[in-house]
Design an enzyme around this catalytic site. Structure first.
Site, PDB file in Angstrom:
ATOM      1  N   HIS A 272       0.840  -1.199   0.000  1.00  0.00           N
ATOM      2  CA  HIS A 272       0.000   0.000   0.000  1.00  0.00           C
ATOM      3  C   HIS A 272       0.873   1.247   0.000  1.00  0.00           C
ATOM      4  O   HIS A 272       1.760   1.380   0.852  1.00  0.00           O
ATOM      5  CB  HIS A 272      -0.917   0.009   1.221  1.00  0.00           C
ATOM      6  CG  HIS A 272      -1.775   1.233   1.303  1.00  0.00           C
ATOM      7  ND1 HIS A 272      -2.716   1.529   0.351  1.00  0.00           N
ATOM      8  CD2 HIS A 272      -1.806   2.253   2.200  1.00  0.00           C
ATOM      9  CE1 HIS A 272      -3.300   2.676   0.662  1.00  0.00           C
ATOM     10  NE2 HIS A 272      -2.770   3.137   1.774  1.00  0.00           N
ATOM     11  N   SER A 273       0.651   2.118  -0.956  1.00  0.00           N
ATOM     12  CA  SER A 273       1.344   3.399  -1.058  1.00  0.00           C
ATOM     13  C   SER A 273       2.848   3.180  -1.193  1.00  0.00           C
ATOM     14  O   SER A 273       3.265   2.511  -2.154  1.00  0.00           O
ATOM     15  CB  SER A 273       0.965   4.265   0.139  1.00  0.00           C
ATOM     16  OG  SER A 273       0.947   5.617  -0.221  1.00  0.00           O
ATOM     17  N   THR A 274       3.666   3.658  -0.262  1.00  0.00           N
ATOM     18  CA  THR A 274       5.106   3.383  -0.342  1.00  0.00           C
ATOM     19  C   THR A 274       5.339   1.873  -0.460  1.00  0.00           C
ATOM     20  O   THR A 274       6.241   1.428  -1.182  1.00  0.00           O
ATOM     21  CB  THR A 274       5.839   3.916   0.909  1.00  0.00           C
ATOM     22  OG1 THR A 274       5.561   5.295   1.080  1.00  0.00           O
ATOM     23  CG2 THR A 274       7.328   3.698   0.826  1.00  0.00           C
TER      24      THR A 274
END
Lengths: 323, 94
Positions: free
Chosen positions: A146-148
């Site tokens: 998720h995300s990074t």
């Protein structure tokens, strides 16, 4: 198909916490928490027979909550900036009985690994994680980020290919534009607390309850800064697309990683690509965890005999709104 | 149903001492959804998140009147150490 992006994409918002299901500090908020249920099992760990132990993936610094695999697919879950493996602890319960075992990943610099310096660059992180996977993971597995964490998962998949390591059955990405799209830079390290608070508030995605806890923000600042660096100080290099199906999740209202930017992940696979658009913002994937778990389990259902998609065909179908 | 402490903590269960340790242990176990939490257990091993740390401190304040800061669960992650810190630093608002 690669578009020419003249302007840098706004950075996907990051949250200073692992648990995004609940933004209320009051006791009443606990009623909204999904039950963190687990099988009743009276057997104390010390009473385990060797046979039972072998069913479980061993616990390491990178995999602090391995869960019980029982022969299923290990879903290695990489967290967003400032968060750790604890963000996914409840997913173990949610995925139970689906044949998929959530295995939260703990990068250095946080939680139990807080005494280790965090990575500030995705490539060394990917190298270290790929080595760990090659060493520890013995059965079928997939990557979720998720995300990074999505960028980390992607570069880890590339690194595994590079070293001839075990191959993930699937790559799941959430909350991040495709890796070839440039991101704005937010250098959190040198910011004063008020500056940091305001920056995080402006980016959105950090609950006020956390922003109001200045001591907590101060404690999280170094790892937040490092994780933002991993995500943003990244020079994407062109390599052949992965021979791994990719499924992406995007929050409808996620300003930094909306459906269009997320759809561009399709370029990075030669196998089928699917995009699921979820109602909500940057953390929709956690708010709709149950639906996400069902979609993940469905995507991994043919792991034993992976269906051969048409080579070279990229299927960018399916924008589903999850209500 | 709660998680089983022995699945994430290697060390043996040590019953919390009477008084504040028991109160805090009960709150931590409840917020983190474990059957029980021992006095030598670490917030990290139990998989606590930042939001859960905030919630735990809010409950401690409600129950005991003492002010607890969530980052203390990071710096004093072992329950007995956290409680000792709480006893010496936490203001008693009552």
């Amino acid at each position: 198909m690669r578009g020419c992006r003249a302007s840098a994409r706004r950075h996907p918002v990051e949250e200073a916490v692992g648990d995004t299901r609940d933004t209320d500090t009051s006791d009443a908020s606990d009623a909204e928490e999904p039950d963190d249920t687990d099988d009743t099992d009276d057997t104390d760990d010390t009473d385990d027979t060797d046979e039972k132990r072998s069913d479980r993936m061993r616990r390491t610094a990178w995999f602090p909550f391995p869960g019980r695999s029982a022969g299923g697919v290990e879903l290695l879950c990489l967290p967003h900036a400032g968060a750790g493996a604890s963000a996914y602890r409840a997913w173990a319960t949610g995925l139970e009985h689906s044949g998929v075992t959530a295995c939260p990943v703990q990068p250095p610099g946080r939680e139990r690994r807080r005494d280790e310096p965090p990575f500030t660059d995705v490539r060394p992180l990917a190298r270290a994680l790929a080595d760990e996977i090659a060493e520890v993971i013995t059965g079928p597995f997939a990557l979720f980020g998720h995300s990074t964490g999505a960028l980390c998962a992607f570069e880890t998949a590339r690194q595994l290919r590079r070293i001839g390591g075990p191959r993930p059955a699937h790559l799941f990405v959430s909350g991040r534009p495709a890796p070839h799209l440039p991101l704005d830079r937010h250098d959190l390290a040198g910011m004063s607390l008020p500056e940091l608070t305001e920056t995080l508030r402006r980016l959105g995605g950090t609950p006020e309850s956390v922003l109001s806890q200045q001591g907590l923000l101060a404690a999280l600042q170094p790892v937040l800064a490092a994780d933002f660096s991993v995500n943003e100080v990244y020079d994407h290099r062109t390599e052949p697309a992965l021979d791994i199906p990719i499924t992406a999740f995007a929050g409808e209202q996620d300003g930094g990683a909306g459906p269009r930017d997320t759809a561009a992940w399709a370029e990075h696979t030669t196998r089928p690509f699917r995009l699921h658009v979820l109602e909500g913002g940057h953390f929709a994937v956690f708010a709709h965890a149950e639906r996400v778990h069902a979609l993940v389990a469905e995507a991994l259902a043919d792991r034993v005999s992976p269906a051969r998609g048409s080579a070279g065909h990229v299927d960018t179908q399916q924008e589903e709104l999850s209500r | 149903m709660n998680g089983i402490r022995e699945e994430v903590v290697d060390s043996a269960f040590e019953a919390p001492a009477d008084g504040l340790e028991q109160v805090v242990a009960a709150i931590v176990a409840d917020v983190l959804s474990f059957d029980r939490v021992g006095r030598s257990d670490s917030f990290y091993d139990l998989g606590g998140t930042s939001l859960q740390a905030i919630r735990i401190c809010a409950r401690i304040e409600q129950r005991t009147g003492r002010t607890a800061y969530p980052e203390w669960l990071f710096t004093h992650d072992v329950l007995s150490e956290f409680v000792a810190h709480l006893e010496s630093e936490g203001e008693d608002g009552r």
